[in-house]
Design an enzyme around this catalytic site. Structure first.
Site, PDB file in Angstrom:
ATOM      1  N   ALA A   1       0.846  -1.342  -0.346  1.00 13.09           N
ATOM      2  CA  ALA A   1       0.114  -0.157  -0.136  1.00 13.09           C
ATOM      3  C   ALA A   1       0.843   1.057  -0.329  1.00 13.09           C
ATOM      4  O   ALA A   1       1.822   1.505   0.569  1.00 13.09           O
ATOM      5  CB  ALA A   1      -0.616   0.585   1.174  1.00 13.09           C
ATOM      6  N   GLY A  43       0.412  -5.176   0.758  1.00 13.55           N
ATOM      7  CA  GLY A  43      -0.575  -4.762  -0.290  1.00 13.55           C
ATOM      8  C   GLY A  43      -0.012  -5.949  -1.490  1.00 13.55           C
ATOM      9  O   GLY A  43      -0.165  -6.580  -2.565  1.00 13.55           O
ATOM     10  N   GLU A  55      -1.013  -9.432  -0.986  1.00 15.28           N
ATOM     11  CA  GLU A  55      -1.386  -9.691  -0.809  1.00 15.28           C
ATOM     12  C   GLU A  55      -2.629 -10.172  -2.847  1.00 15.28           C
ATOM     13  O   GLU A  55      -3.733 -10.829  -2.279  1.00 15.28           O
ATOM     14  CB  GLU A  55      -2.697  -8.488  -0.641  1.00 15.28           C
ATOM     15  N   GLU A  58       2.964  -4.963   7.408  1.00 15.24           N
ATOM     16  CA  GLU A  58       2.073  -3.785   8.630  1.00 15.24           C
ATOM     17  C   GLU A  58       2.162  -3.822  10.068  1.00 15.24           C
ATOM     18  O   GLU A  58       2.012  -2.570  10.973  1.00 15.24           O
ATOM     19  CB  GLU A  58       0.524  -4.107   7.981  1.00 15.24           C
TER      20      GLU A  58
HETATM   21  N1  COA Z   1       4.488   3.323   0.073  1.00 17.92           N
HETATM   22  C1  COA Z   1       5.074   5.059   0.064  1.00 17.92           C
HETATM   23  N2  COA Z   1       6.724   5.223  -0.485  1.00 17.92           N
HETATM   24  C2  COA Z   1       7.168   4.196   0.356  1.00 17.92           C
HETATM   25  C3  COA Z   1       6.596   2.449  -0.056  1.00 17.92           C
HETATM   26  C4  COA Z   1       4.860   2.369   0.596  1.00 17.92           C
HETATM   27  N3  COA Z   1       5.161   0.685   0.849  1.00 17.92           N
HETATM   28  N4  COA Z   1       7.935   1.881   0.265  1.00 17.92           N
HETATM   29  C5  COA Z   1       8.297   2.693   0.685  1.00 17.92           C
HETATM   30  N5  COA Z   1       8.358   3.682  -0.142  1.00 17.92           N
HETATM   31  C6  COA Z   1       9.335   4.848  -0.439  1.00 17.92           C
HETATM   32  C7  COA Z   1      10.034   5.569   0.481  1.00 17.92           C
HETATM   33  O1  COA Z   1       9.782   6.033   1.850  1.00 17.92           O
HETATM   34  C8  COA Z   1      11.335   5.745   0.083  1.00 17.92           C
HETATM   35  O2  COA Z   1      10.668   7.334  -0.261  1.00 17.92           O
HETATM   36  P1  COA Z   1      12.354   8.411  -0.479  1.00 17.92           P
HETATM   37  O3  COA Z   1      13.079   8.443  -1.858  1.00 17.92           O
HETATM   38  O4  COA Z   1      11.193   9.762  -0.437  1.00 17.92           O
HETATM   39  O5  COA Z   1      12.620   8.718   0.879  1.00 17.92           O
HETATM   40  C9  COA Z   1      11.211   5.105  -1.385  1.00 17.92           C
HETATM   41  O6  COA Z   1      10.530   4.886  -1.295  1.00 17.92           O
HETATM   42  C10 COA Z   1      12.543   3.669  -1.504  1.00 17.92           C
HETATM   43  O7  COA Z   1      12.541   3.167  -0.648  1.00 17.92           O
HETATM   44  P2  COA Z   1      13.818   2.735   1.054  1.00 17.92           P
HETATM   45  O8  COA Z   1      12.877   2.391   1.879  1.00 17.92           O
HETATM   46  O9  COA Z   1      14.085   3.961   0.700  1.00 17.92           O
HETATM   47  O10 COA Z   1      14.192   2.178  -0.814  1.00 17.92           O
HETATM   48  P3  COA Z   1      15.138   0.362  -0.004  1.00 17.92           P
HETATM   49  O11 COA Z   1      15.525  -0.168  -1.143  1.00 17.92           O
HETATM   50  O12 COA Z   1      15.799  -0.015   1.024  1.00 17.92           O
HETATM   51  O13 COA Z   1      12.881  -0.632   0.478  1.00 17.92           O
HETATM   52  C11 COA Z   1      11.242  -1.808   0.145  1.00 17.92           C
HETATM   53  C12 COA Z   1      12.387  -0.797  -0.558  1.00 17.92           C
HETATM   54  C13 COA Z   1      10.342  -1.628  -0.731  1.00 17.92           C
HETATM   55  C14 COA Z   1      12.152  -2.996   1.221  1.00 17.92           C
HETATM   56  C15 COA Z   1      11.349  -0.220   1.917  1.00 17.92           C
HETATM   57  O14 COA Z   1      11.088   0.884   1.804  1.00 17.92           O
HETATM   58  C16 COA Z   1       9.764  -1.159   2.601  1.00 17.92           C
HETATM   59  O15 COA Z   1      10.525  -2.423   3.946  1.00 17.92           O
HETATM   60  N6  COA Z   1       8.560  -0.191   2.714  1.00 17.92           N
HETATM   61  C17 COA Z   1       7.665  -1.071   3.819  1.00 17.92           C
HETATM   62  C18 COA Z   1       6.620  -1.445   2.746  1.00 17.92           C
HETATM   63  C19 COA Z   1       5.515  -1.862   4.210  1.00 17.92           C
HETATM   64  O16 COA Z   1       5.273  -1.900   4.958  1.00 17.92           O
HETATM   65  N7  COA Z   1       4.979  -1.946   3.384  1.00 17.92           N
HETATM   66  C20 COA Z   1       3.382  -2.442   4.137  1.00 17.92           C
HETATM   67  C21 COA Z   1       2.758  -0.718   3.365  1.00 17.92           C
HETATM   68  S1  COA Z   1       1.858  -0.765   4.800  1.00 17.92           S
END
Ligand code: COA
Length: 694
Positions: free
Chosen positions: A67, A106, A109, A129
């Site tokens: 999400a 998501g 999901e 999440e």
């Molecule tokens: N929604 C919106 N923005 C997101 C996002 C999400 N689910 N996941 C990552 N981003 C954004 C980050 O804020 C970052 O933004 P920025 O460049 O403006 O700082 C950018 O995407 C890159 O993310 P980053 O975490 O720096 O990259 P990474 O390669 O180190 O890690 C992930 C990638 C996907 C592993 C990590 O971002 C992550 O764990 N995201 C969260 C996933 C999550 O919790 N999903 C469930 C949502 S309810």
């Protein structure tokens, strides 16, 4: 001319297969445009007779991070992700998920609702999440256990455990790991499954989740994630899903996830998610400042910090030259590091080969000359400014021009240390936390002269070490220790006024710290803390100097855990036990200082310890020592034990309300003293204004 932005989901036909590709950089978050695009693809699948099946794939480096977290702060717009996943699962034509990189939240999901899942090797799967204080709300909880069983589902849903492609395959989460081209294998699968009814995850039975297993999960999670609501709610929902028909279970899952999003805990954890990513960006460096390459790291000083930092660097793949004062101290350090690694092998964390590889990259020596080929040198000798200046200038005379020099001081005047080099542009601070190979935080300290590329390099270097770094400016004790010293001061004052060590520690652990400040002091060693107090005596008030409880404990031979007694007595198992002798010692101290003991409420203990920290944080923001309130929150939650589900001290202050904090501070200023509790100007201003520090 405005260039139209590419669609968030594009479609193409490969034979009679429709391929819908998600393209929403950087992480393919499932924003409204993506959800709408998937709905369009489903419509086409359902209505176009020439289309026999659908592949959902993604461009860029991952399938989807889930999400769009930014949407959580407002009203989420339709179509909801749950509508997409339900329609996917119900499709009478087969849908295959082609997964690469990462499928989180998501994103997973969506894959769970597809009829088949093929992943590229190296793909990572997870439902993170819970780490944002919420839970999957689009079928993750209802569908995942049907594929992987209750234990794996609990770990993934209630703890946010991530798994790789091989484990996902053996757990039953995916059908195949692609051995060749992912898309070709997905398209080929349609031939294999032609004519068969699409297998729906929701049609599988939900695994048994008995009351005993449920109770055990609750207890374990309560212990591990003390004070957090979402892990317990995950158990509620799994138990609910086990006894509720699919459509009703999906509705309840969605409702709970939405409700969790508006909790203070979820706001706090989402704030930290953003703050951690922002902390990596230095506020005011030139955009083109690039990190220098670092391969070989020198470490000067073989004490606890030097060794810990050496291990961290070896773990991260660097070559390390560790310099001791003598050949003997260098040898001892090598032996100590080898011993630490041996215990890591015994615990099964590394194998013999991993350790051999690491030790092969470690050179130990007593000669600073060996620093000649390093790219970065970290000075970690004891906290004595003259000794440090001498060592830094000696390092400066040996290392090549490009080498960055940093000091690992926790409170000395960094500008004065910078003047010990002839190249102050190449000098800065890196404050590691003890034990450096365990703690996940580094406080990077900029100096007036440090060049932008040096600062950028230190942030990148910390990241390569697997640490979260926060960039701060010079200040006495920088940010971490300067704030921490206010809590220590209040703990001592509270003891003087009548609190017990146990009361203070109990109140702060109930607040959410893993250990109370006095039990923590016992771990650090009271002799060490007494030495720090001596070194800082000039900056302390008369009352602070006279609150010499630590010194008295040391004189009584109570040095903390290492001597079996400190603020507490330690028996077997190192569990702190309140000790009547400490009460006697405190009573004598009070009598001598002419302070009568009074009963102090838990609220007062908590407020004085926490609000003193918040007030100092506000001053640091005012002074520009730290750029963002979120940086302080990251520092406290990553490095100093502040409970993440409260978001860090500055976020917590905003949640409970700056007017409330200001009133309480003003009250303590009147009773304890203006010099300790006068509300910071920033708090005064923001309490009347936005209510926010940022
Ligand atoms: N929604 C919106 N923005 C997101 C996002 C999400 N689910 N996941 C990552 N981003 C954004 C980050 O804020 C970052 O933004 P920025 O460049 O403006 O700082 C950018 O995407 C890159 O993310 P980053 O975490 O720096 O990259 P990474 O390669 O180190 O890690 C992930 C990638 C996907 C592993 C990590 O971002 C992550 O764990 N995201 C969260 C996933 C999550 O919790 N999903 C469930 C949502 S309810």
């Amino acid at each position: 001319m405005t260039v139209p932005s590419p669609p968030a989901v594009s479609s193409e036909r490969i034979g009679n297969v429709l391929v819908a590709r998600i393209d929403n950089p950087p992480v393919n978050a499932l924003s409204r445009a993506v959800r709408a695009g998937l709905m369009d693809a489903l419509h086409r699948l359902e209505t176009d007779e020439n289309v026999a099946g659908l592949v959902i794939a993604a461009g860029g480096r991952m399938f989807s991070a889930g999400a769009d977290i930014d949407e959580f702060n407002g009203e989420i717009q339709q179509p909801f992700l749950g509508d997409v996943t339900d329609r996917l699962e119900q499709s009478s034509k087969p849908v295959i998920a082609a997964i690469h990189g990462t499928a989180l939240g998501g994103g997973l999901e969506v894959a769970l609702a597809c009829h088949h899942r093929i992943a590229a090797s190296g793909t990572v799967f997870g439902l993170p999440e819970v780490r944002l204080g919420t839970l999957p709300g689009s079928g993750g909880i209802v569908r995942l256990p049907r594929l992987v069983g209750i234990d794996q589902a609990l770990a993934m849903i209630a703890e946010g455990r991530r798994i790789g492609a091989e484990e996902a395959l053996s757990a039953g989460l995916i059908d195949r790991v692609a051995s060749g081209d992912l898309m070709e294998e997905c398209v080929a699968l349609f031939d294999e499954i032609a004519g068969a009814a699409p297998p729906r995850t929701g049609d599988r039975p939900f695994p048994a989740f008995n009351a005993e297993r449920e109770a055990a999960a609750r207890t374990a999670l309560a212990k591990k994630y003390r004070g957090q609501e979402a892990p317990q709610k995950a158990v509620d929902l799994l138990a609910m899903a086990a006894r509720t028909p699919m459509s009703e279970a999906l509705r309840l899952e969605h409702e709970t996830c939405r409700a969790l999003l508006s909790t203070a805990q979820s706001r706090a954890l989402r704030h930290l998610f953003k703050a951690e990513r922002e902390a990596g960006k230095i506020a005011d460096v030139a955009e083109d400042a690039a990190a220098r390459s670092i391969d070989r790291v020198g470490i000067v000083g073989t004490g606890t910090m030097g060794r810990g930092i050496a291990i961290t660097c070896l773990d991260a793949g660097f070559e390390v030259v560790l310099i001791g004062r003598s050949g003997e101290s260098a040898d001892l350090a090598r032996e100590a590091i080898a011993n630490i690694y041996a215990s890591t092998v015994r615990r099964g964390r590394l194998n013999e080969q991993d350790v051999a590889d690491r030790l092969a990259r470690l050179e130990t020596s007593h000669s600073l000359d060996r620093l000649v080929e390093t790219d970065l040198v970290i000075e970690t000798i004891s906290e004595d400014i003259d000794a440090k200046r001498a060592v830094i200038s000696a390092i400066d005379a040996i290392v090549p021009d490009h080498t960055i020099m940093v000091t690992n001081t926790s409170f000395l005047d960094i500008e004065q240390l910078a003047r010990a080099t002839k190249r102050p542009a190449n000098f800065a601070g890196m404050h590691f936390f003890n034990p450096a190979n365990v703690m996940k935080l580094v406080e990077n300290i900029r100096t007036e002269a440090a060049s932008d590329d040096v600062l950028v390099t230190l942030m990148a270097f910390a990241k390569r070490l697997g640490k979260t770094a926060v960039m701060v400016g010079p200040s006495d004790g920088f940010v971490a220790n300067r704030m921490l010293s206010k809590r220590t001061r209040e703990a001592l004052f509270l003891l003087q006024e009548g609190a017990t060590p146990h009361q203070i520690d109990r109140v702060l652990t109930e607040f959410g710290f893993p250990v109370g400040p006095l039990a923590l002091a016992d771990m650090a060693g009271l002799d060490v803390l007494a030495a720090t107090r001596r070194a800082r005596a000039a900056t302390m008030s008369k009352r602070e100097r006279e609150a010499d409880i630590i010194e008295r404990l040391v004189v009584a031979g109570r040095l903390g855990q290492k001597s079996g007694a400190g603020y507490y007595a330690y028996g077997e198992g190192r569990k702190p036990q309140p000790d009547p002798e400490v009460e006697t010692l405190l009573a004598a101290h009070r009598a001598e200082r002419g302070v009568g003991a009074r009963t102090i409420s838990d609220d007062e203990v908590r407020e004085r310890c926490i609000f003193a920290i918040i007030n100092e944080g506000a001053r640091l923001l005012e002074e520009g020592v730290v750029a963002r309130p979120g940086d302080i929150d990251v520092l406290w939650t990553k490095g100093l034990g502040f409970p993440a589900h409260l978001g860090g001290p500055m976020h917590y202050a905003e949640e409970i309300g700056l007017p409330h904090v200001r009133t309480a501070l003003a009250g303590y200023a009147a009773t304890i003293g203006d010099e300790y509790f006068k509300p910071a100007r920033l708090i005064e201003q923001r309490a009347d204004g936005s209510g926010r520090f940022a």
